[in-house]
Design a protein around this motif. Structure first.
Motif, short mmCIF file in Angstrom:
data_model
loop_
_atom_site.label_atom_id
_atom_site.label_comp_id
_atom_site.label_asym_id
_atom_site.label_seq_id
_atom_site.Cartn_x
_atom_site.Cartn_y
_atom_site.Cartn_z
N TYR A 172 1.10 -0.89 -0.01
CA TYR A 172 0.07 -0.18 -0.28
C TYR A 172 1.13 0.71 -0.52
N ASN A 173 2.08 1.25 0.56
CA ASN A 173 2.37 2.78 0.78
C ASN A 173 3.75 2.53 -0.47
N MET A 174 3.84 1.95 -1.27
CA MET A 174 4.37 1.75 -2.86
C MET A 174 3.57 1.68 -4.10
N GLY A 175 2.37 2.29 -3.10
CA GLY A 175 1.53 2.19 -4.32
C GLY A 175 2.14 0.79 -5.61
N ILE A 176 1.85 -0.63 -4.11
CA ILE A 176 1.56 -1.31 -5.84
C ILE A 176 0.58 -2.39 -5.36
N LYS A 177 -0.67 -2.23 -6.27
CA LYS A 177 -1.30 -3.47 -6.61
C LYS A 177 -0.82 -4.47 -5.63
N ASP A 178 -2.03 -5.07 -4.69
CA ASP A 178 -1.32 -6.12 -4.37
C ASP A 178 -3.12 -7.43 -4.36
N THR A 179 -3.99 -7.00 -4.34
CA THR A 179 -5.23 -7.49 -4.20
C THR A 179 -6.17 -7.12 -6.02
N SER A 180 -7.04 -8.53 -6.05
CA SER A 180 -7.96 -8.10 -7.03
C SER A 180 -9.23 -8.75 -7.05
N ARG A 181 -9.72 -8.26 -7.69
CA ARG A 181 -11.67 -8.06 -7.41
C ARG A 181 -12.04 -7.83 -5.97
N GLY A 182 -11.75 -6.82 -5.56
CA GLY A 182 -12.42 -6.20 -4.52
C GLY A 182 -12.10 -6.20 -3.81
N CYS A 183 -10.58 -6.63 -3.47
CA CYS A 183 -9.74 -7.53 -2.62
C CYS A 183 -9.48 -8.83 -1.65
N THR A 184 -10.37 -9.16 -3.02
CA THR A 184 -10.62 -10.41 -1.65
C THR A 184 -9.40 -11.70 -2.00
N TYR A 185 -8.37 -11.53 -3.26
CA TYR A 185 -7.78 -12.14 -3.77
C TYR A 185 -6.38 -11.49 -3.94
N HIS A 186 -5.24 -12.43 -3.64
CA HIS A 186 -4.06 -11.96 -3.62
C HIS A 186 -3.63 -11.96 -5.24
N ASN A 187 -3.31 -11.21 -5.12
CA ASN A 187 -2.52 -11.08 -6.98
C ASN A 187 -0.60 -11.76 -7.13
N LYS A 188 0.13 -11.21 -7.93
CA LYS A 188 0.57 -12.21 -8.23
C LYS A 188 2.17 -11.08 -8.29
N ASN A 189 2.09 -8.82 -7.60
CA ASN A 189 2.26 -8.91 -6.80
C ASN A 189 2.64 -8.69 -5.86
N PHE A 190 1.93 -9.75 -4.87
CA PHE A 190 1.64 -9.89 -3.39
C PHE A 190 2.79 -11.45 -3.16
N LYS A 191 2.40 -11.73 -4.35
CA LYS A 191 2.95 -13.01 -4.71
C LYS A 191 4.46 -12.80 -4.81
N VAL A 192 5.17 -12.20 -5.16
CA VAL A 192 6.29 -11.04 -5.10
C VAL A 192 6.72 -10.68 -4.34
N GLN A 193 5.97 -10.25 -3.45
CA GLN A 193 6.42 -9.15 -2.31
C GLN A 193 7.12 -10.80 -1.12
N ALA A 194 5.88 -11.03 -1.35
CA ALA A 194 5.82 -12.15 0.39
C ALA A 194 7.13 -13.56 -0.05
N GLU A 195 7.03 -13.23 -1.34
CA GLU A 195 8.00 -14.59 -1.59
C GLU A 195 9.53 -13.88 -1.39
N GLN A 196 9.46 -12.55 -1.64
CA GLN A 196 10.85 -11.33 -1.01
C GLN A 196 11.34 -11.73 0.52
N ARG A 197 10.29 -12.23 1.23
CA ARG A 197 10.02 -12.03 2.86
C ARG A 197 9.56 -13.52 3.18
N GLY A 198 10.21 -14.75 2.37
CA GLY A 198 9.91 -16.13 2.72
C GLY A 198 9.17 -16.58 3.16
N MET A 199 8.04 -15.77 1.94
CA MET A 199 6.93 -16.74 2.11
C MET A 199 5.86 -17.51 1.26
N PHE A 200 5.41 -18.08 1.25
CA PHE A 200 5.19 -19.07 -0.19
C PHE A 200 5.83 -20.40 0.35
#
Length: 135
Positions: free
Chosen positions: A107-135
């Protein structure tokens, strides 16, 4: 300070113990936030208001924008940790905090990380989460 008149001293002691336990929990959640912020976000994120609220359908939630005003300071975002799920092992609570902090970072970086009205995580969230050891 509001101090109700309680005649039953054992009830009063129980109530004070209950309230002080929440203070300890909030203290730990803030400490977890600070540690994760340092380790995974280089202290980029400002401290949000951390809440514990009922939310049976999710472990936690980040509320984007400035939803809280704290004194004369800037408005703050909110990270909620679900009250129903606080009893999970601490590693799971930490993972939830990191997950919500990743939403906050996006949110702070202006990265849209969800889709369908904030219902689903998208590929942008996946990238950020993987950079932090999640998934």
């Amino acid at each position: 300070i509001f101090q109700p008149k309680v005649k039953d001293k054992s009830f009063k002691r129980s109530l004070l113990k209950y309230i002080s336990r929440f203070g300890v929990v909030f203290g730990y959640l803030e400490m977890i936030f600070r540690i994760l912020n340092r380790e995974y976000f280089s202290d980029y994120l400002s401290m949000p208001v951390i809440t514990i609220q009922s939310s049976q359908d999710t472990y936690g939630r980040f509320t984007s924008g400035s939803v809280w005003r704290v004194g004369d300071k800037d408005n703050k975002s909110e990270i909620n940790i679900s009250a129903e799920w606080l009893c999970r092992p601490i590693v799971n609570v930490v993972a939830t905090m990191l997950h919500e902090m990743t939403h906050m970072f996006c949110y702070n970086m202006g990265i849209k990380d969800t889709s369908r009205g904030c219902t689903y995580h998208n590929k942008n969230f996946k990238v950020q989460a993987e950079q932090r050891g999640m998934f």
